[in-house]
Design an enzyme around this catalytic site. Structure first.
Site, PDB file in Angstrom:
ATOM      1  CG  ASP A  71      -4.802   6.018  22.219  1.00 34.35           C
ATOM      2  OD1 ASP A  71      -5.310   4.974  22.636  1.00 34.35           O
ATOM      3  OD2 ASP A  71      -4.183   6.085  21.136  1.00 34.35           O
ATOM      4  CG  HIS A 130      -3.131   2.931  19.233  1.00 32.46           C
ATOM      5  ND1 HIS A 130      -4.057   3.505  20.072  1.00 32.46           N
ATOM      6  CD2 HIS A 130      -3.729   1.833  18.734  1.00 32.46           C
ATOM      7  CE1 HIS A 130      -5.164   2.786  20.068  1.00 32.46           C
ATOM      8  NE2 HIS A 130      -4.986   1.755  19.272  1.00 32.46           N
ATOM      9  CD  GLN A 137      -3.096  -1.113   2.094  1.00 25.34           C
ATOM     10  OE1 GLN A 137      -3.069  -0.312   3.028  1.00 25.34           O
ATOM     11  NE2 GLN A 137      -4.037  -2.043   1.996  1.00 25.34           N
TER      12      GLN A 137
HETATM   13  N1  LIG Z   1      -5.465   3.186  16.137  1.00 26.00           N
HETATM   14  C1  LIG Z   1      -6.577   2.982  16.819  1.00 26.00           C
HETATM   15  O1  LIG Z   1      -6.911   3.769  17.722  1.00 26.00           O
HETATM   16  C2  LIG Z   1      -7.499   1.818  16.526  1.00 26.00           C
HETATM   17  C3  LIG Z   1      -8.716   1.729  17.185  1.00 26.00           C
HETATM   18  C4  LIG Z   1      -9.587   0.671  16.888  1.00 26.00           C
HETATM   19  C5  LIG Z   1      -9.201  -0.295  15.962  1.00 26.00           C
HETATM   20  N2  LIG Z   1      -7.995  -0.184  15.363  1.00 26.00           N
HETATM   21  C6  LIG Z   1      -7.566  -1.178  14.360  1.00 26.00           C
HETATM   22  O2  LIG Z   1      -8.218  -0.907  13.126  1.00 26.00           O
HETATM   23  C7  LIG Z   1      -8.196  -2.073  12.323  1.00 26.00           C
HETATM   24  C8  LIG Z   1      -9.566  -2.307  11.675  1.00 26.00           C
HETATM   25  O3  LIG Z   1     -10.523  -2.568  12.669  1.00 26.00           O
HETATM   26  P1  LIG Z   1     -11.991  -3.090  12.291  1.00 26.00           P
HETATM   27  O4  LIG Z   1     -12.693  -3.272  13.566  1.00 26.00           O
HETATM   28  O5  LIG Z   1     -12.581  -2.261  11.221  1.00 26.00           O
HETATM   29  O6  LIG Z   1     -11.624  -4.536  11.702  1.00 26.00           O
HETATM   30  P2  LIG Z   1     -12.522  -5.463  10.775  1.00 26.00           P
HETATM   31  O7  LIG Z   1     -11.885  -6.815  10.868  1.00 26.00           O
HETATM   32  O8  LIG Z   1     -13.979  -5.298  11.082  1.00 26.00           O
HETATM   33  O9  LIG Z   1     -12.291  -4.870   9.326  1.00 26.00           O
HETATM   34  C9  LIG Z   1     -11.052  -4.917   8.695  1.00 26.00           C
HETATM   35  C10 LIG Z   1     -11.317  -4.942   7.206  1.00 26.00           C
HETATM   36  O10 LIG Z   1     -10.060  -4.827   6.543  1.00 26.00           O
HETATM   37  C11 LIG Z   1     -10.119  -5.650   5.398  1.00 26.00           C
HETATM   38  N3  LIG Z   1      -8.752  -5.901   4.944  1.00 26.00           N
HETATM   39  C12 LIG Z   1      -7.870  -6.817   5.408  1.00 26.00           C
HETATM   40  N4  LIG Z   1      -6.745  -6.774   4.685  1.00 26.00           N
HETATM   41  C13 LIG Z   1      -6.908  -5.801   3.762  1.00 26.00           C
HETATM   42  C14 LIG Z   1      -6.096  -5.290   2.722  1.00 26.00           C
HETATM   43  N5  LIG Z   1      -4.882  -5.803   2.470  1.00 26.00           N
HETATM   44  N6  LIG Z   1      -6.587  -4.296   1.955  1.00 26.00           N
HETATM   45  C15 LIG Z   1      -7.820  -3.802   2.175  1.00 26.00           C
HETATM   46  N7  LIG Z   1      -8.645  -4.255   3.143  1.00 26.00           N
HETATM   47  C16 LIG Z   1      -8.187  -5.232   3.923  1.00 26.00           C
HETATM   48  C17 LIG Z   1     -10.880  -6.877   5.848  1.00 26.00           C
HETATM   49  O11 LIG Z   1     -11.424  -7.602   4.754  1.00 26.00           O
HETATM   50  C18 LIG Z   1     -11.966  -6.252   6.713  1.00 26.00           C
HETATM   51  O12 LIG Z   1     -13.139  -5.940   5.966  1.00 26.00           O
HETATM   52  C19 LIG Z   1      -7.742  -3.206  13.252  1.00 26.00           C
HETATM   53  O13 LIG Z   1      -6.357  -3.412  13.013  1.00 26.00           O
HETATM   54  C20 LIG Z   1      -7.934  -2.620  14.637  1.00 26.00           C
HETATM   55  O14 LIG Z   1      -7.071  -3.203  15.570  1.00 26.00           O
HETATM   56  C21 LIG Z   1      -7.144   0.843  15.609  1.00 26.00           C
HETATM   57  O1  LIG Z   2      -8.136  -3.166  18.115  1.00 23.53           O
HETATM   58  C1  LIG Z   2      -7.603  -3.104  19.238  1.00 23.53           C
HETATM   59  O2  LIG Z   2      -6.761  -3.938  19.645  1.00 23.53           O
HETATM   60  C2  LIG Z   2      -7.979  -1.986  20.181  1.00 23.53           C
HETATM   61  C3  LIG Z   2      -7.930  -0.646  19.538  1.00 23.53           C
HETATM   62  O3  LIG Z   2      -6.643  -0.315  19.098  1.00 23.53           O
HETATM   63  C4  LIG Z   2      -8.431   0.399  20.508  1.00 23.53           C
HETATM   64  O4  LIG Z   2      -7.621   1.183  21.035  1.00 23.53           O
HETATM   65  O5  LIG Z   2      -9.647   0.425  20.752  1.00 23.53           O
END
Ligand SMILES: NC(=O)c1ccc[n+]([C@@H]2O[C@H](COP(=O)([O-])OP(=O)(O)OC[C@H]3O[C@@H](n4cnc5c(N)ncnc54)[C@H](O)[C@@H]3O)[C@@H](O)[C@H]2O)c1
Ligand SMILES: O=C(O)C[C@H](O)C(=O)O
Length: 329
Positions: free
Chosen positions: A160, A188, A113
């Protein structure tokens, strides 16, 4: 005057964050109520059908600012001419997976990407990485995009930041709008450091208003740092609407600026400020203006804060070394 639509790419569009995010982007919350957008949704082949369903619903909202939706499983198409990219899709940790496996699996996503962004995105591209481990995924994508200025790659610690504001407001009995200048430092992850020593509660120093180091160390910091795990425990799924909201906040602030006298927290490439190793993507206090951010300089870092910032930065160094060992940097 008719504005040219901004191309916004969202990866993982069919996931739970994607579902909470896309409608707000299309209704003008990401960039502004007068900014038309074109959406590019990137999914893996198995996610395309669900993404199409979400696109049908977006159509059904008849959002005046939404000028087109394209769905693809090809990063080169998804990032073509992209102005803003929200990298949400990531490989979640599954049973039996070691940390190294997780980093490697995500490297397989964020490296291509990053390269596609390098080769196809618009010159003004801004990237926010949400997918975990967000800071290190951002580093992998950035390393694969040598022609894009490094500072355009950021990682999300705004969730956060918002969590910390909310906890502090509750503790001190003020409205969230009365809290300013709070900082999330580091990764994070559970090592992150939410810092209230420079924060203000209704114009007064937050640490002085709280005046309770034990609450800070034993309640506030762990509550904020482990909130993601607490949400997973309670909901049976990781945070989605609050994560989408934070992604909106992050980009909106980056593009439209921080309020006078306030700052926010963003995971950004370190320039060595506050002793954070240069090049790591670590969270800092930043102000934003005219689409650019700057680290807030000159804050005193006391011993309490120093040890916590150092611990989180050490974790980032270990993650960087692990992905370097896997040939991802
Ligand atoms: N930074 C933060 O504060 C924070 C907070 C919450 C969640 N997250 C992270 O965000 C991410 C997504 O969470 P979610 O709940 O939407 O997950 P989810 O599993 O519901 O959705 C993820 C999506 O990504 C798709 N995907 C996987 N590989 C891909 C690729 N190579 N290209 C395009 N799409 C792809 C999957 O098919 C799926 O539809 C997770 O890694 C989660 O840990 C981060
Ligand atoms: O997806 C997670 O592991 C948690 C997420 O990063 C969050 O802070 O809610």
């Amino acid at each position: 005057m008719t504005r040219t639509p901004v191309n916004v790419t969202v990866t993982g569009a069919a996931g739970q964050i994607g579902y909470a995010l896309l409608f707000r982007i299309a209704s003008g919350h990401l960039l502004g109520a007068d900014v038309p957008v074109k959406l590019r949704l990137l999914e893996i082949p198995q996610g395309l059908k669900a993404a199409e369903g979400t696109a049908m619903e977006l159509d059904d909202c008849a959002f005046p600012l939404l000028r087109g939706i394209e769905i693809t499983d090809d990063p080169n198409v998804a990032f073509d001419g992209s102005n803003v990219a929200l990298l949400v899709g990531a490989r979640p940790r599954t049973k039996g997976m070691e940390r190294g496996d997780l980093l490697e699996a995500n490297g397989g996503i964020f490296k291509p990407q990053g390269k596609a962004i390098n080769d196809h995105a618009a010159d003004d591209i801004k990237v926010l990485v949400v997918g975990n481990p967000a800071n290190t995924n951002a580093l992998i994508a950035q390393a694969a995009a040598p022609d894009v200025p490094a500072e355009r790659f950021t990682a999300m610690t705004r969730l956060d930041h918002n969590r910390a504001i909310s906890q502090l407001a509750k503790k001190t009995g003020v409205a969230v709008s009365e809290i300013r200048r709070l900082t999330i430092w580091g990764n994070h992850s559970a090592t992150q450091y939410p810092d209230i020593f420079h924060a203000e509660v209704a114009g007064k120093n937050a640490a002085e208003v709280v005046n309770d180091e034990q609450w800070l160390a034993d309640t506030f910091i762990p509550t904020v740092a482990k909130r993601g795990a607490a949400i997973i425990e309670a909901r049976g799924a990781s945070s989605a609407a609050s994560a989408a909201n934070a992604a909106i906040d992050h980009v909106h602030t980056w593009v439209n600026g921080t309020a006078e006298g306030d700052w926010t927290s963003m995971g950004i490439p370190s320039d060595g400020s506050y002793g954070v190793l240069e090049g790591l993507i670590s969270s800092f206090p930043v102000t934003c203006k005219d689409g650019k951010y700057e680290i807030v300089q000159g804050l005193d870092v006391n011993d309490f804060s120093r040890s916590r910032i150092d611990a989180s930065v050490q974790e980032l160094v270990e993650e960087r070394d692990a992905v370097r060992g896997l040939g991802l940097l």
